[in-house]
Motif scaffolding. Sequence first.
Motif, mmCIF file in Angstrom:
data_model
loop_
_atom_site.group_PDB
_atom_site.id
_atom_site.type_symbol
_atom_site.label_atom_id
_atom_site.label_comp_id
_atom_site.label_asym_id
_atom_site.label_seq_id
_atom_site.Cartn_x
_atom_site.Cartn_y
_atom_site.Cartn_z
ATOM 1 N N VAL A 37 1.072 -1.341 0.420
ATOM 2 C CA VAL A 37 -0.078 0.061 -0.475
ATOM 3 C C VAL A 37 1.432 0.827 -0.419
ATOM 4 C CG1 VAL A 37 -1.342 1.325 1.155
ATOM 5 C CG2 VAL A 37 -2.249 -1.367 1.092
ATOM 6 N N VAL A 38 1.597 1.359 1.082
ATOM 7 C CA VAL A 38 2.901 2.320 0.581
ATOM 8 C C VAL A 38 2.962 2.557 -0.771
ATOM 9 C CG1 VAL A 38 5.607 3.509 2.339
ATOM 10 C CG2 VAL A 38 3.101 2.422 3.609
ATOM 11 N N GLN A 39 3.733 1.518 -0.906
ATOM 12 C CA GLN A 39 4.532 1.595 -2.206
ATOM 13 C C GLN A 39 3.832 2.283 -3.364
ATOM 14 O OE1 GLN A 39 6.610 -1.664 -2.577
ATOM 15 N NE2 GLN A 39 8.090 -1.524 -1.701
ATOM 16 N N GLY A 40 2.200 1.820 -3.646
ATOM 17 C CA GLY A 40 0.840 2.303 -4.596
ATOM 18 C C GLY A 40 0.827 3.534 -4.035
ATOM 19 N N LEU A 41 0.852 4.386 -2.785
ATOM 20 C CA LEU A 41 1.350 5.413 -2.938
ATOM 21 C C LEU A 41 1.939 6.316 -2.884
ATOM 22 C CD1 LEU A 41 -0.645 5.280 0.613
ATOM 23 C CD2 LEU A 41 -1.964 5.876 -1.626
ATOM 24 N N VAL A 42 3.709 5.879 -3.052
ATOM 25 C CA VAL A 42 4.567 6.453 -3.747
ATOM 26 C C VAL A 42 4.543 6.498 -5.079
ATOM 27 C CG1 VAL A 42 6.889 6.603 -4.390
ATOM 28 C CG2 VAL A 42 5.917 5.864 -1.776
ATOM 29 N N SER B 68 6.603 1.612 -10.130
ATOM 30 C CA SER B 68 5.663 0.304 -10.260
ATOM 31 C C SER B 68 5.852 -1.064 -10.801
ATOM 32 C CB SER B 68 4.748 0.581 -11.454
ATOM 33 O OG SER B 68 5.085 0.953 -12.861
ATOM 34 N N VAL C 158 1.602 6.953 -6.841
ATOM 35 C CA VAL C 158 -0.130 7.609 -6.823
ATOM 36 C C VAL C 158 0.568 9.095 -6.805
ATOM 37 C CG1 VAL C 158 -1.971 8.440 -6.199
ATOM 38 C CG2 VAL C 158 -1.485 5.854 -6.932
ATOM 39 N N ALA C 159 1.409 9.173 -5.997
ATOM 40 C CA ALA C 159 1.331 10.763 -5.363
ATOM 41 C C ALA C 159 3.485 10.898 -6.689
ATOM 42 C CB ALA C 159 2.601 10.812 -4.094
ATOM 43 N N VAL D 185 -4.665 -2.374 -10.474
ATOM 44 C CA VAL D 185 -4.703 -1.013 -9.756
ATOM 45 C C VAL D 185 -3.640 0.214 -10.380
ATOM 46 C CG1 VAL D 185 -3.803 0.605 -7.954
ATOM 47 C CG2 VAL D 185 -5.370 -1.415 -7.682
ATOM 48 N N VAL E 146 -3.708 3.684 -12.427
ATOM 49 C CA VAL E 146 -3.211 4.739 -11.926
ATOM 50 C C VAL E 146 -2.866 5.176 -13.447
ATOM 51 C CG1 VAL E 146 -1.091 5.273 -11.248
ATOM 52 C CG2 VAL E 146 -3.402 3.610 -9.667
#
Length: 822
Positions: A471-476, A519, A478-479, A539, A543
């Motif tokens: 989740v943290v890496q996915g948020l990276v 990713s 996206v950000a 996801v 994205v």
Amino acid sequence: MTNFPPPAEELRFLDAELRQLDARRAVLLARRAWLINTLYAAPPAPPVRRTEATAPSVQNVLLVLGGILLTVAAIAFTLVSWGHMGIAGRALVLGAVTLAALGVPVPLLRRGLRSTAEAVAGLGLALTVLDAYALHEVAFTEVQGTGYAAAASAVLAGVWAAYGVGIGVPAPTEPSGRVEGEEPHGVHTGPVPLRLPLPLALLATQLPLLLWAFAVDAGPVSVTAAVLTTAAADTAVALLVSLKPVRITAAVAAVGMGAWGVLAAGWLSWSASDLSSAARAAGLLALAAAIALTAARRTPEPKPALGAALTGGLLLVAAVGGVLRVSLPGEWTVPGCLMCGVVLLAAVRMRLPDPVRRGLVAASACVQALAVSWTLPLVALAVVGPLGWVERIWSAAPADARAAAVTTDLPWPAHSATGPLVLAVVAGVLVLAGRGTAWRGQSLTVALVLGVAAVFVVPAVLELPYVVGMVVQGLVVVAVLAFAGAAPRPAEPGEPDEGATPMRSPLPATAVILALVASLSLACVGLASRTATLVVLAVLVVVFATAAAWRRESGVCCAPAALTYAAALTCAIGSAAAWQPQHTALLVLSVPVIAAVVAARLEGSPMTVPVEVTGAAAGLLAIGLAFTDPPVLALVLGLAGVIASGTALRPDRRHIGYVAAALFLLAAWVRLASWGVGTPEAYTLPVTVPALVLGVVRRRRDPQVSSWTAYAPGLAVTLIPSLLAAWGDQDWPRPLLLGAAALAVTLLGARHHLQAPLVLGGTVLTLVALHELAPYIAQVVGALPRWVPPALAGLTLLALGATYEQRLRDARRVREALGRFH
């Protein structure tokens, strides 16, 4: 009676004589001028012989050699012949020779023989060393040698310095008024001393403290302190003395002794095991740093000042780092040194000379670069390590994020818990330091890379749960994509660029690249679990598709990435559903369909070609998956042909129609092969009929097109394979049908005056006929005697030879008849 010529002819004769006289006079005048120049010209100067050695250089060499020989003789006398003389004789000889050698330069200087005076003075200084040795051997034999050498070197340094200052010549002035041998920033009055004694005295001062430390059996700390103290004295002399030879010697000695002291102090700091020893080593490094910084502030030249300030800053950080290494846990050593390096940036606000300020900033940059390099193994393992899951997909979900990253035999870097903190601090420093500068864009780009790396490695460093880490890496991801989309857009041509900022040029592209790398690592991490794979790929598709739709500048990379992850998602869905690869291929074909639809709506956007290429790659993947099942492969090829046909409907993609036709043909061939059809006409006729139709259409549009271009490819595709099959066929239907088809083609070519059908059809018809007559010909040849074939061949050759000219005329007539056809 005299006959005079007519006046006109006599005038021509006179003019001719005058022209000859003028020409002769010009030749004589030129000869006269050459003779005058030859008589009065100066004789050529003899060639100048090149001088290989100037007089001063020859003089210096001779003086140096003479001084060396005299010194060697004195040493030999002292060491060898000393014992053959009494005490009075020894003292008398050495004292007299030494005083003579030291006193002779005075009258030599008065006579202007400076070089000779320098050589004799050097001999006298060498004799003083022998005097000190002799004095120890006679009067101070009980004194320890190292201690005596320390005292003797100090006394000799003082004596030589006094001698060099006391023995001098009047200072000659240069045209500018500056004293020879004096630098502009120094002030020197009075006589100019000899060049040799003062530098030698300075070299002698390098020994007393060091030898004294050895004499008292001092430890490494005391010896290093003695070396650094000597370097400090050398630095003071180099900064305060104006004489150039002394200043250069002092600078060289300061650098040499300082380097020795720094290396020794660094070794002491590295080998320190407790706080007290580390503090002593830090004190030595701090002393070296103070010497370097003092030299940097007092040195007028920019480059030496910058180098000294850089060295001083690094030594300060090393001094503090040595104490932190033994007083803090291992993972906090690098952050502590980094903070010391950041503190050096405070020099920007201080009132310091510009070279010193730039040197301290460079030292801070070096410390930060070294700190970042310390984190590189951690970042590399967190990013590249998950690639190991490709070899063991869906084997088992790891216990935590670190186990998900460490998939190889590489160990986890030691003391790496503070790696994210180091990256974040350096990123923050770059953001703050780049404000209002010309290199703001570059600093922000590097800060973005470091910040993303810091956040990306946090799950593995903290050993967060597997799902939380993803989740943290996915948020990276996206950000970073959101940051790329929010960056200022470049101005269109002719549009005022009011919002232009230095950050807009490198940041979006860098952010997109970072998102792609992150990713890919995240997708590999998700391969550990079936559910994680499906969720992560879905996801990522959403994205990157959203990012491509949001901003077309980044869509050049984001759109292909979305399609790539979509193809991977379809494969994962097929594997999760336990489908066979050929059945999964049908699902993968949805990606080329989406790519074709998206490319058609982009209308010449830069994303068009990348999207189409990615869709084509997905189509090839589908074909590869279905390759082992011919019926499904034929279906996949046919569907791919449909997709290509739809793309060919666009005006700018008409050439894709050829690809569509090839795919349809391959689909038909694969289907026929799966049915076990071995007749070549079943494979060739589907090509021949459309090719002939296209040929007819083309010739109707352009009557000038050759029949070879319009019809030959289509006819050859069927006639040649059928002919080859007919020659190996023992039955009669195929030769009969092929012969009838060849006859029809020949007649059509003759009817419409078309060269290609006439030649191809006639050739095939002839070969089919020969194939049918071959058995009978073989029977006839077998029945004839063996001499008949050679005889017939000979007669044939004779007949051809007799009618050679007629045969050539007939062949030419046939060629001309064919040439009249199209």
